[in-house]
Scaffold this active site. Structure first.
Site, PDB file in Angstrom:
ATOM      1  CD  GLU A  31      -3.525  -2.836   7.292  1.00  0.00           C
ATOM      2  OE1 GLU A  31      -2.383  -3.022   6.865  1.00  0.00           O
ATOM      3  OE2 GLU A  31      -4.187  -1.822   7.035  1.00  0.00           O
TER       4      GLU A  31
ATOM      5  CE  LYS B  28       0.212   3.337   4.817  1.00  0.00           C
ATOM      6  NZ  LYS B  28       0.206   3.475   6.266  1.00  0.00           N
TER       7      LYS B  28
ATOM      8  CG  HIS C  82      -5.807   1.694   5.251  1.00  0.00           C
ATOM      9  ND1 HIS C  82      -5.340   2.593   6.183  1.00  0.00           N
ATOM     10  CD2 HIS C  82      -4.781   0.845   4.998  1.00  0.00           C
ATOM     11  CE1 HIS C  82      -4.079   2.306   6.463  1.00  0.00           C
ATOM     12  NE2 HIS C  82      -3.716   1.247   5.752  1.00  0.00           N
TER      13      HIS C  82
ATOM     14  CD  GLU D  36      -2.838   5.268   6.888  1.00  0.00           C
ATOM     15  OE1 GLU D  36      -2.881   5.385   5.647  1.00  0.00           O
ATOM     16  OE2 GLU D  36      -1.863   4.762   7.488  1.00  0.00           O
TER      17      GLU D  36
ATOM     18  CB  SER E  49       5.413  -1.999  11.649  1.00  0.00           C
ATOM     19  OG  SER E  49       4.912  -0.703  11.946  1.00  0.00           O
TER      20      SER E  49
ATOM     21  CG  ASN F 234      -1.689   1.231   1.442  1.00  0.00           C
ATOM     22  OD1 ASN F 234      -1.810   2.035   0.521  1.00  0.00           O
ATOM     23  ND2 ASN F 234      -2.255   1.406   2.629  1.00  0.00           N
TER      24      ASN F 234
ATOM     25  N   GLY G 215       2.456   1.982  10.685  1.00  0.00           N
ATOM     26  CA  GLY G 215       3.366   3.118  10.532  1.00  0.00           C
ATOM     27  C   GLY G 215       4.085   3.502  11.815  1.00  0.00           C
TER      28      GLY G 215
END
Ligand code: PEP
Length: 252
Positions: free
Chosen positions: A167, A11, A95, A97, A213, A9, A173
């Site tokens: 996730e 991003k 996701h 985010e 990560s 991904n 991250g």
């Protein structure tokens, strides 16, 4: 029986020229690799360039998001149909985010799942708890809600096109990875939820990726877990050599 998937991904990274360079690097490093499905998810603006660079390679193209309508007055949005036309095989939905920064609800994500299924696109459906939720012992409730609502109305037939990505938000991250045991515990729970909702055969056939990560230094232990069928990789997918090393994980 579940083909592992390693998906990158990207991003909000990579111009078209950078996307081309990264894909050319991946193609040369992954040449001849079998037994794993490798996927890259560039930003919308680089999809067409990426599709051209990927032509003839086994690496699949994904988009990072979509809007759950086909055409119409939806300024700034991109539909499954347009993503398919740009060469995508998969689309990431849910996701964390987008859930957190853009307020996407389980119901909205569920509409995307159905819209993508209607367009015959593969779906990478993300779920995961925040640190607060984990510390408040709500992890299982959160995962249950996300699976029930996000996959509402999904039949075993539709589920053939869905890949689940677990996730944990605290691991995305941050450099903090779930331990192998934490990942396995969550994945086994998600598979049990799929069994309740869709039956044994669909649960056994569904790939569940771990994300948070993942890098070359931790992928082997994660991939050795019986319910971990792959990885959704953010930061470590931005450099060809590192992502290729992740895709070439060893489980012995
Ligand atoms: C992600 O964005 O899905 C992700 C897992 O990111 P990272 O690997 O950087 O934690």
């Amino acid at each position: 029986m579940r083909m592992p998937m390693i998906a990158g991904n990207w991003k909000l990274h990579k111009t078209r020229a950078e996307a081309r360079d990264l894909i050319e690097g991946l193609k040369s490093q992954l040449e001849g690799l079998t037994g794993v499905e490798v996927v890259v998810a560039p930003p919308f603006t680089a999809l067409e360039t990426a599709a051209a660079s990927l032509a003839g390679s086994a690496i699949q193209l994904a988009a990072q998001n979509c809007y759950p309508e086909t055409t119409g007055a939806f300024t700034g949005e991109v539909s499954p149909l347009l993503l398919k036309d740009a060469g995508c095989r998969y689309v990431i939905v849910g996701h964390s985010e987008r859930r957190q920064l853009l307020g996407e609800s389980d119901e909205f994500i569920n509409r995307k799942v159905h819209a993508l299924s209607q367009a015959a696109l593969g779906i990478i459906f993300c779920i995961g708890e925040t640190l607060d939720e984990r510390e408040a012992d709500q992890m299982f409730d959160v995962l249950r809600r996300q699976v029930r609502l996000g996959l509402k109305g999904v039949t075993p037939d539709i589920m053939k096109d869905v890949v689940v990505a677990y996730e944990p938000v605290w691991a995305i991250g941050t450099g903090k990875t779930a331990t192998d045991a934490q990942a396995q515990e969550a994945h086994a729970f998600v598979r049990a939820l799929l069994r309740e909702q869709l039956g044994q055969a669909a649960a056994d056939a569904t790939r569940i990726l771990y994300g948070g990560s993942v890098k070359s230094g931790n992928v082997d232990g994660l991939m050795a877990q019986p319910d971990v069928d792959g990885a959704l990789v953010g930061g470590a997918s931005l450099k060809a050599e590192e992502f290729a090393r992740v895709a070439c994980f060893q489980t012995v």
